[in-house]
Design a protein around this motif. Structure first.
Motif, mmCIF file in Angstrom:
data_model
loop_
_atom_site.group_PDB
_atom_site.id
_atom_site.type_symbol
_atom_site.label_atom_id
_atom_site.label_comp_id
_atom_site.label_asym_id
_atom_site.label_seq_id
_atom_site.Cartn_x
_atom_site.Cartn_y
_atom_site.Cartn_z
ATOM 1 N N ARG A 141 0.862 -1.323 -0.002
ATOM 2 C CA ARG A 141 0.050 -0.012 0.081
ATOM 3 C C ARG A 141 0.746 1.274 0.070
ATOM 4 O O ARG A 141 0.866 2.216 0.457
ATOM 5 C CB ARG A 141 -0.794 -0.091 1.205
ATOM 6 N N GLY A 142 1.882 1.511 -0.940
ATOM 7 C CA GLY A 142 2.792 2.328 -1.077
ATOM 8 C C GLY A 142 3.844 2.515 -0.092
ATOM 9 O O GLY A 142 4.663 3.419 -0.167
ATOM 10 N N GLN A 143 3.858 1.715 1.128
ATOM 11 C CA GLN A 143 4.978 1.662 2.096
ATOM 12 C C GLN A 143 6.137 0.714 1.725
ATOM 13 O O GLN A 143 5.691 -0.445 1.183
ATOM 14 C CB GLN A 143 4.468 1.653 3.320
ATOM 15 N N GLN A 144 7.204 0.904 1.947
ATOM 16 C CA GLN A 144 8.299 -0.026 1.683
ATOM 17 C C GLN A 144 8.076 -1.240 2.603
ATOM 18 O O GLN A 144 7.810 -0.919 3.878
ATOM 19 C CB GLN A 144 9.800 0.739 1.769
ATOM 20 N N LEU A 145 8.452 -2.528 2.334
ATOM 21 C CA LEU A 145 8.245 -3.536 2.994
ATOM 22 C C LEU A 145 9.750 -3.642 3.906
ATOM 23 O O LEU A 145 10.561 -2.838 3.866
ATOM 24 C CB LEU A 145 8.348 -4.748 2.208
ATOM 25 N N ASP A 146 9.771 -4.622 4.670
ATOM 26 C CA ASP A 146 11.073 -5.258 5.323
ATOM 27 C C ASP A 146 12.051 -5.305 4.601
ATOM 28 O O ASP A 146 12.015 -5.443 3.208
ATOM 29 C CB ASP A 146 10.759 -6.521 6.085
ATOM 30 N N PRO A 147 13.326 -5.238 5.041
ATOM 31 C CA PRO A 147 14.460 -5.291 3.905
ATOM 32 C C PRO A 147 14.299 -6.670 3.192
ATOM 33 O O PRO A 147 13.773 -7.854 3.543
ATOM 34 C CB PRO A 147 15.923 -5.619 5.052
ATOM 35 N N VAL A 148 15.022 -6.805 1.951
ATOM 36 C CA VAL A 148 14.751 -7.936 1.140
ATOM 37 C C VAL A 148 15.483 -9.010 1.852
ATOM 38 O O VAL A 148 16.501 -8.950 2.495
ATOM 39 C CB VAL A 148 15.533 -7.785 -0.203
ATOM 40 N N GLY A 149 14.810 -9.993 1.658
ATOM 41 C CA GLY A 149 15.317 -11.562 2.524
ATOM 42 C C GLY A 149 14.539 -11.640 3.548
ATOM 43 O O GLY A 149 14.417 -12.979 4.084
ATOM 44 N N GLU A 150 13.855 -10.756 4.132
ATOM 45 C CA GLU A 150 12.677 -11.083 5.266
ATOM 46 C C GLU A 150 11.365 -11.179 4.592
ATOM 47 O O GLU A 150 11.044 -10.635 3.764
ATOM 48 C CB GLU A 150 13.062 -9.972 6.231
ATOM 49 N N MET A 151 10.595 -12.241 5.300
ATOM 50 C CA MET A 151 9.396 -12.356 4.856
ATOM 51 C C MET A 151 8.285 -12.623 5.936
ATOM 52 O O MET A 151 8.795 -13.607 6.672
ATOM 53 C CB MET A 151 9.301 -13.291 3.712
ATOM 54 N N VAL A 152 7.388 -11.934 6.126
ATOM 55 C CA VAL A 152 6.511 -12.227 7.261
ATOM 56 C C VAL A 152 5.725 -13.500 6.942
ATOM 57 O O VAL A 152 5.150 -13.509 5.983
ATOM 58 C CB VAL A 152 5.764 -11.032 7.554
ATOM 59 N N PRO A 153 5.720 -14.380 7.941
ATOM 60 C CA PRO A 153 4.914 -15.815 7.733
ATOM 61 C C PRO A 153 3.248 -15.665 7.309
ATOM 62 O O PRO A 153 2.868 -16.380 6.654
ATOM 63 C CB PRO A 153 5.247 -16.625 8.797
ATOM 64 N N GLU A 154 2.845 -14.406 8.122
ATOM 65 C CA GLU A 154 1.485 -14.234 7.873
ATOM 66 C C GLU A 154 1.348 -13.838 6.652
ATOM 67 O O GLU A 154 0.172 -13.911 5.987
ATOM 68 C CB GLU A 154 1.026 -13.067 8.959
ATOM 69 N N ASP A 155 1.984 -13.000 5.976
ATOM 70 C CA ASP A 155 1.853 -12.380 4.592
ATOM 71 C C ASP A 155 1.908 -13.614 3.560
ATOM 72 O O ASP A 155 1.066 -13.740 2.533
ATOM 73 C CB ASP A 155 3.118 -11.414 4.425
ATOM 74 N N LEU A 156 2.901 -14.441 3.784
ATOM 75 C CA LEU A 156 2.948 -15.685 2.828
ATOM 76 C C LEU A 156 1.574 -16.562 2.997
ATOM 77 O O LEU A 156 1.064 -16.965 2.068
ATOM 78 C CB LEU A 156 3.921 -16.610 3.029
ATOM 79 N N GLN A 157 0.980 -16.810 4.283
ATOM 80 C CA GLN A 157 -0.108 -17.531 4.386
ATOM 81 C C GLN A 157 -1.362 -16.728 3.982
ATOM 82 O O GLN A 157 -2.166 -17.549 3.268
ATOM 83 C CB GLN A 157 -0.335 -17.871 5.996
ATOM 84 N N LYS A 158 -1.525 -15.485 3.956
ATOM 85 C CA LYS A 158 -2.493 -14.738 3.344
ATOM 86 C C LYS A 158 -2.519 -15.057 1.728
ATOM 87 O O LYS A 158 -3.390 -15.089 1.236
ATOM 88 C CB LYS A 158 -2.482 -13.318 3.775
ATOM 89 N N LEU A 159 -1.150 -14.841 1.092
ATOM 90 C CA LEU A 159 -1.156 -15.230 -0.420
ATOM 91 C C LEU A 159 -1.560 -16.332 -0.707
ATOM 92 O O LEU A 159 -2.142 -16.645 -1.688
ATOM 93 C CB LEU A 159 0.214 -14.752 -0.818
ATOM 94 N N LEU A 160 -0.933 -17.537 0.095
ATOM 95 C CA LEU A 160 -1.540 -18.814 -0.350
ATOM 96 C C LEU A 160 -2.944 -19.378 -0.001
ATOM 97 O O LEU A 160 -3.436 -19.903 -0.892
ATOM 98 C CB LEU A 160 -0.854 -19.839 0.583
#
Length: 757
Positions: free
Chosen positions: A386-405
């Motif tokens: 939503r227009g804001q930078q995410l965490d540094p490259v290489g880090e991924m929040v598990p909740e975001d991946l689960q929402k995508l799946l």
């Protein structure tokens, strides 16, 4: 030398002939391969899906009649089998149309057309007769079929008609006893195991009367089971019927599995009506990164296409990445479009990866150009949220991946695609294997989790190369077709036009963003909304103090821009605008007509606040927590706007009367002349009394009940009257003194000013 030359000539000839022989063998092999492919194509059946909804009318019967004739003619001409798949849903159609369509399906004229009833959900009522008239019945394991009379028995005439249809339907798994149980709840169905003349055990389904007749013939019966008791509706579950060998031929879970079971091409899933009805097409371009500007534009154009009755929307995609939340919202929006009203097509010209792949997979059909790719939905590479930078490259929040799946699984189920293949595009830890069903030999692609959850027995093969070594799945046009995820590739848009049956005169120019779209997106931002609300309320305040009409125009313009941008952005509609207008009308009644401040004022404020909050957000697709957070954010912006208006009002109230020219815009009460500052004035108490028809007299002290701008309400003792200020603004709750009585007008001024005088 002659001897050597004579020996060398044959060797040279052999050397020259060997490449020619090799080329001839290669050409012969190629020709044989082409011929084998042509023979295989000739053997492969062709087919067509037709959806039978809640109502069967004469038009649908005529449409299916014409289609079956075309299929029969083509099947005879090409010497191939034609398959007509009827997707039947529960409905309440007139019996005459049901009977006509059932007779057509069992007609001997359709000798080369195989009819298959596909029942995606449980089916009851007279539409069951259409399924009984088909050669085969496909239904999911959990679906049930039967109860033609919906709890009541059919008449003898109707039962005889249905039994006649069943006898002519050529469904080898059909039993008259099962059909009788569907038509009469009082019927009993027995499963009987008996020995035939060769000593082999046979299974039959009989009614109680048929069983007694068989027993009277002294037939050896080894086992008898009751599968339907009298008084119960005749409903039979798909899994039980398939395992017992009656009624149901296969139990696919979706359309894709139906197509695979029947060995049909993907084009067969296109509905029969789409090629014959007028195709109203809209093309929407999705180029570059999918950000808020592009997502809002695509959403608006999709809504406009639906409003213009388009039944085919082509999304022309060439997108490598994008904002993860906006991409997911857009994919969910496209996936939820009703396929009965509109068909969505993804046309990938070059690349649909990350956010672009998510949007493409949400469409009903996917076409790739010859050199296009699709896949690689990498959250770590989608750098915006939503227009804001995410965490540094290489880090991924598990909740975001689960929402995508969760979203990809929902899209796969809704669009009848392999969930494992789509998951492999987003999760590198789930390789996909080629599996084969033991009974039918059908090939599919599953990951370990999906394979373990399947009740059928599958033979696990090798992992597909694209998902090995922890890589996200990326498919070419050819590979996507091989895996059944995309349709055969197209060279260009004109070939796609032909494949989709679009008229040559149809305009396929894509809609793209303009300056208006950029303006609307800018006005939809939180800062723009805050400024528009602040300016609108401030202009209303100024208009009440400086009634020139100019500030009223400014207020109307500000709120018009606010709701216009929200309407085009999809977050506002008629309800929000109606609430706002009604709220402002109630506030106007409370201020100018009804004394005091009560129900009308409170209701007007609440309606105005609710309309502004609703117009500022799109709550569809959000969880309860996200909706609450968005609402609080909008309320915060509205509260900030009100604070700014209060500060501006305080400043204006203090300095407005002393500003040159502006102070002349303040209303002066009728009959009151501004006194000369240098002249002498008599005290009001020395003036002779003026006759006034009422309890109010000169010099009386009261309290304002509302702000005087310059008119308002005041209390004198227990009397509540209308008063007029002597020119200056007087706030609510201020002590006032009567200084003049002109006709029925009571002219007052602040008591503090009277004391100073």
């Amino acid at each position: 030398m002659r001897c050597h030359s004579a020996t060398a000539l044959p060797l040279v000839g052999m050397t020259l002939l060997l490449p020619l022989l090799a080329f001839a063998q290669e050409s012969a092999g190629t020709t044989a391969s082409v011929q084998a492919q042509q023979v295989e194509l000739a053997r492969k059946p062709f087919g067509q899906f037709v959806t039978i909804g809640k109502q069967v009318d004469d038009q649908l019967v005529s449409q299916i009649t014409n289609l079956t004739r075309k299929l029969q003619t083509r099947a005879v001409g090409e010497q191939r089998q034609a398959i007509l798949v009827l997707e039947i849903s529960t409905g309440s159609s007139r019996q005459g149309q049901i009977d006509d369509l059932a007779k057509l399906l069992v007609s001997p004229e359709l000798s080369n057309v195989r009819t298959v009833a596909w029942i995606p959900k449980s089916l009851e009522g007279n539409h069951v007769i259409l399924a009984l008239a088909c050669h085969d019945i496909f239904m999911p394991p959990a679906a049930v079929l039967g109860d033609i009379g919906r709890g009541t028995a059919l008449s003898n005439v109707e039962q005889n008609f249905v039994l006649d249809i069943v006898d002519r339907s050529r469904n080898r798994r059909m039993s008259r006893a099962i059909v009788k149980a569907m038509m009469d709840p009082a019927s009993t169905v027995m499963r009987v195991s008996r020995e035939d003349g060769e000593g082999k055990t046979r299974q039959q389904f009989l009614t109680a009367a048929e069983l007694r007749d068989l027993q009277n013939q002294e037939v050896v019966i080894s086992q008898t089971d009751t599968i339907k008791d009298p008084g119960q509706p005749g409903l039979f579950k798909g899994s039980e019927a398939a395992s017992s060998g009656f009624l149901v031929a296969a139990t696919p879970a979706n359309r894709n599995e139906v197509v695979a079971t029947l060995n049909l091409p993907l084009e067969a899933m296109r509905e029969v009506g789409s090629g014959e009805a007028k195709v109203v097409v809209r093309v929407i371009a999705i180029d570059n990164v999918i950000d808020k500007l592009l997502a809002d534009f695509v959403q608006r154009e999709t809504q406009n296409a639906m409003a213009s009755k388009a039944n085919l929307i082509i999304y022309e995609i060439d997108s490598p990445s994008g904002d993860k939340d906006y991409a997911q919202h857009l994919a969910a929006l496209i996936a939820e479009l009703d396929p009965a009203k509109v068909t969505t097509v993804a046309w990938v010209r070059k690349e649909a990866t990350q956010a672009g792949a998510l949007v493409a997979l949400s469409c009903d059909r996917i076409f790739l150009s010859d050199d296009a790719t699709i896949g690689n939905i990498d959250l770590k590479a989608m750098r915006l949220n939503r227009g804001q930078q995410l965490d540094p490259v290489g880090e991924m929040v598990p909740e975001d991946l689960q929402k995508l799946l969760t979203l990809t699984d929902a899209i796969a189920q809704r669009k009848n695609r392999s969930a494992s293949l789509i998951r492999a595009m987003a999760d590198p830890t789930q390789p996909v294997f080629e599996v084969t069903q033991q009974e039918s030999g059908r090939v599919a692609w599953m990951n370990e989790l999906e394979l373990a959850a399947q009740p059928e027995k599958w033979i696990k093969g090798q992992a597909i190369p694209e998902t090995r070594d922890g890589n996200l799945l990326v498919l070419t046009a050819k590979r996507g077709e091989e895996l059944g995820l995309t349709e055969p590739p197209c060279r260009d848009l004109e070939q796609l036009r032909t494949r989709l049956g679009i008229a040559p005169t149809a305009d396929l120019r894509p809609a793209s963003k303009t300056w208006v779209d950029n303006l609307v997106t800018g006005l939809n931002s939180g800062l723009a909304g805050f400024l528009l609300i602040t300016i609108g309320i401030t202009c209303i305040y100024l208009e009440m103090h400086l009634p020139s009409g100019l500030f009223l125009i400014g207020a109307v313009t500000s709120f018009s821009l606010f709701f216009w941008s929200r309407f085009l952005g999809g977050s506002a509609g008629g309800l929000e605008l109606t609430l706002f207008i009604l709220g402002m009308a109630l506030l106007g009644l409370e201020i100018f007509v009804i004394p005091g401040f009560g129900v009308f004022g409170v209701s007007g404020i609440l309606m105005t606040i609710v309309s502004l909050v609703m117009a500022s957000n799109t709550f569809s697709g959000m969880s309860a927590t996200e909706s609450f957070e968005q609402s609080m954010s909008s309320l915060g912006s509205l509260a900030a706007a009100m604070m700014v208006v209060i500060v501006v009002a305080a400043v204006l109230n203090r300095f407005l009367p002393s500003i040159p020219f502006i102070n002349r815009l303040i209303l002066t009460p009728p009959g009151y002349a501004e006194p000369d500052g240098e002249g002498l004035h008599l005290k009001p108490s020395l003036l002779s009394p003026v006759t006034f028809s009422g309890p109010i007299s000169l010099g009386m002290i009261g309290m304002t009940s509302s702000s005087l701008r310059p008119t308002g309400k005041a209390m004198f003792g227990d009397k509540y009257v209308d008063v007029v200020s002597d020119g200056a603004y007087i706030d609510h709750g201020t002590k006032i003194e009567v200084i003049r009585l002109v006709g029925n007008r009571i002219i007052v001024r602040s008591a503090d000013e009277a004391t100073e005088a």
